[in-house]
Design an enzyme around this catalytic site. Sequence first.
Site, PDB file in Angstrom:
ATOM      1  N   GLU A  20       0.819  -1.220   0.000  1.00 54.61           N
ATOM      2  CA  GLU A  20       0.000   0.000   0.000  1.00 54.61           C
ATOM      3  C   GLU A  20       0.846   1.261   0.000  1.00 54.61           C
ATOM      4  O   GLU A  20       0.627   2.175   0.791  1.00 54.61           O
ATOM      5  CB  GLU A  20      -0.903   0.030   1.234  1.00 54.61           C
ATOM      6  N   ASP A  66      -0.472  -1.323  -4.753  1.00 52.11           N
ATOM      7  CA  ASP A  66      -0.625  -2.423  -3.806  1.00 52.11           C
ATOM      8  C   ASP A  66       0.683  -2.847  -3.157  1.00 52.11           C
ATOM      9  O   ASP A  66       0.720  -3.136  -1.963  1.00 52.11           O
ATOM     10  CB  ASP A  66      -1.265  -3.628  -4.505  1.00 52.11           C
ATOM     11  N   TRP A 110      -2.373  -5.525  -7.852  1.00 50.09           N
ATOM     12  CA  TRP A 110      -3.145  -6.766  -7.856  1.00 50.09           C
ATOM     13  C   TRP A 110      -4.570  -6.387  -8.201  1.00 50.09           C
ATOM     14  O   TRP A 110      -5.211  -5.663  -7.449  1.00 50.09           O
ATOM     15  CB  TRP A 110      -3.087  -7.412  -6.472  1.00 50.09           C
ATOM     16  N   GLU A 111      -5.058  -6.855  -9.311  1.00 50.36           N
ATOM     17  CA  GLU A 111      -6.339  -6.341  -9.752  1.00 50.36           C
ATOM     18  C   GLU A 111      -7.483  -7.348  -9.667  1.00 50.36           C
ATOM     19  O   GLU A 111      -7.674  -8.172 -10.553  1.00 50.36           O
ATOM     20  CB  GLU A 111      -6.231  -5.826 -11.183  1.00 50.36           C
TER      21      GLU A 111
END
Lengths: 197, 197
Positions: free
Chosen positions: A75, A89, A103-104
Site C-alpha cells: 500500500e 498495492d 493486484w487487480e
Amino acid sequence: MKIIQEVSLISVGSFEESKDWSIIRSEVRNAISLIVHPSGTLSFTINPTRHGNGVKPIKEACMIALKDRFGWRLETSINYATKSPGKVDATKVIDNYFFALEWETGNISSSHRAVNKLVLGLLRGVFLGAALVLPSRKLYPYLTDRIGNFEELEPYFDVWRAIRIEEGFLAIFVIEHDQVDSNVPTIIKGTDGRALI
Amino acid sequence: MKIIQEVSLISVGSFEESKDWSIIRSEVRNAISLIVHPSGTLSFTINPTRHGNGVKPIKEACMIALKDRFGWRLETSINYATKSPGKVDATKVIDNYFFALEWETGNISSSHRAVNKLVLGLLRGVFLGAALVLPSRKLYPYLTDRIGNFEELEPYFDVWRAIRIEEGFLAIFVIEHDQVDSNVPTIIKGTDGRALI
DNA sequence: TATGGATCCATA
DNA sequence: TATGGATCCATA
C-alpha cells in the site's frame, strides 16, 4: 494459484533483461504460487459456482509473501511530484527506484485505472518497472461479477503500447485456479457493493 | 445543466479548428443545456443531500436532444477491425467518420475505461474526434458515491497526452448543476450496485 | 455470455 | 474528505 501467461505490455530500455527484473519476477511468481484454497492445502481449488466466490481473501497470501519473505512494501503512497494519484498495492525498492505491483481484482474498469496509474509512474520516472496481476477469463466466471480479467483488457493494449516513453517496463501476469471442485467451500464475499441484499 | 470547463486533452491535426467541430461543439453544448431538474423547470437544481441523487436520469435529456434534434446515433457499436471493445454512448457521422461522445456517470474507474476507449478509436482512425462529459467535483458529492469527476481524473491526463498519435481530437466537458435547493426532490436511484440494502 | 454501468464499502 | 475497491444490475 498458477500463472498461465506473462505479457510484456511496455518494454523500453533494458529493464526486461536486467538482473533486477529476474529477481523480482521470481519473487512475484513465488508469491503467487503460495496462494492456496482451501487454506492448508497445497494448491488453489475453486468451487465452480458462477459468481460464487469473493475476491478479497485471494490477494492476501501473495501480499504477505511479498512483504515477509521478500521485503516488499504494501500500500505504498506514491509521490508523483504534482497532483498525485494514490497508492499501489506493493512496491519493492531497487537503487532508490520503485518497482510497483498492482493486484487487480476490482471491477474491470478499475483495471484500466490500475494500468493508467502504473504507466503514469513510469512516465514520471518514479517506477523503474511495474506489473499488473489479474485473473484469466477462465477464473473470472467463478468470482464476483465483472472482476477485471485479462481477455477483457486485452483489446486496449494498443493504447498503452502507443505511449511515448523513454524508458519503462510493464508486465502483466495472468493467474488462474489449479483445480475446480464443487466440494470445496466458496470464498467468502465481503459486504461491499451490493452484497447485502 | 451548465458547462464549467472544456479541456482539449488531445488535439493533433486540424480538427479543433474545423467547421465540423464548431457544429458538434454547439450541438453538445446545446444538448447539455437542456438537462433540467426538476422536470418542467428551466435549469438544473440539485438537492444537496450527500450521495443523495442517482445518476441514471441525468443523461437522458442530453441523449434525446442529440438524437432527435441533431441526428446523433445512440449506443453505437464500434468496429475497431479486430477485437473490439463495445459501445459508445453517442456518435455523429461526418463524411463517413465518427465523432464519439461518452457520457460518464459511472464509477470514476469507469471514466478511465471511457477515455481509453475513445483514444483507441482515435488510434484506429475510426473516430475523427471524441468527447467525454463528466461531473465537476462540486456536483460530485451530491451524486451516487464514487461517480467519475473531473478533478479525480485530471492527474492522469499526462498519460493520454503521451499517446503517440498522428491525428485525433479529444475534448472533455465538465458539467455542473445551476443551483442547489433542499426543497427539490432528489433524483431517483436505480437498483444497481448496492442500492437495495 | 458479454459489456457498460450504478451503487455502496473500507480505510486512511 | 479522499481514494481504491467490491459487489450486483441492466441489457443486448
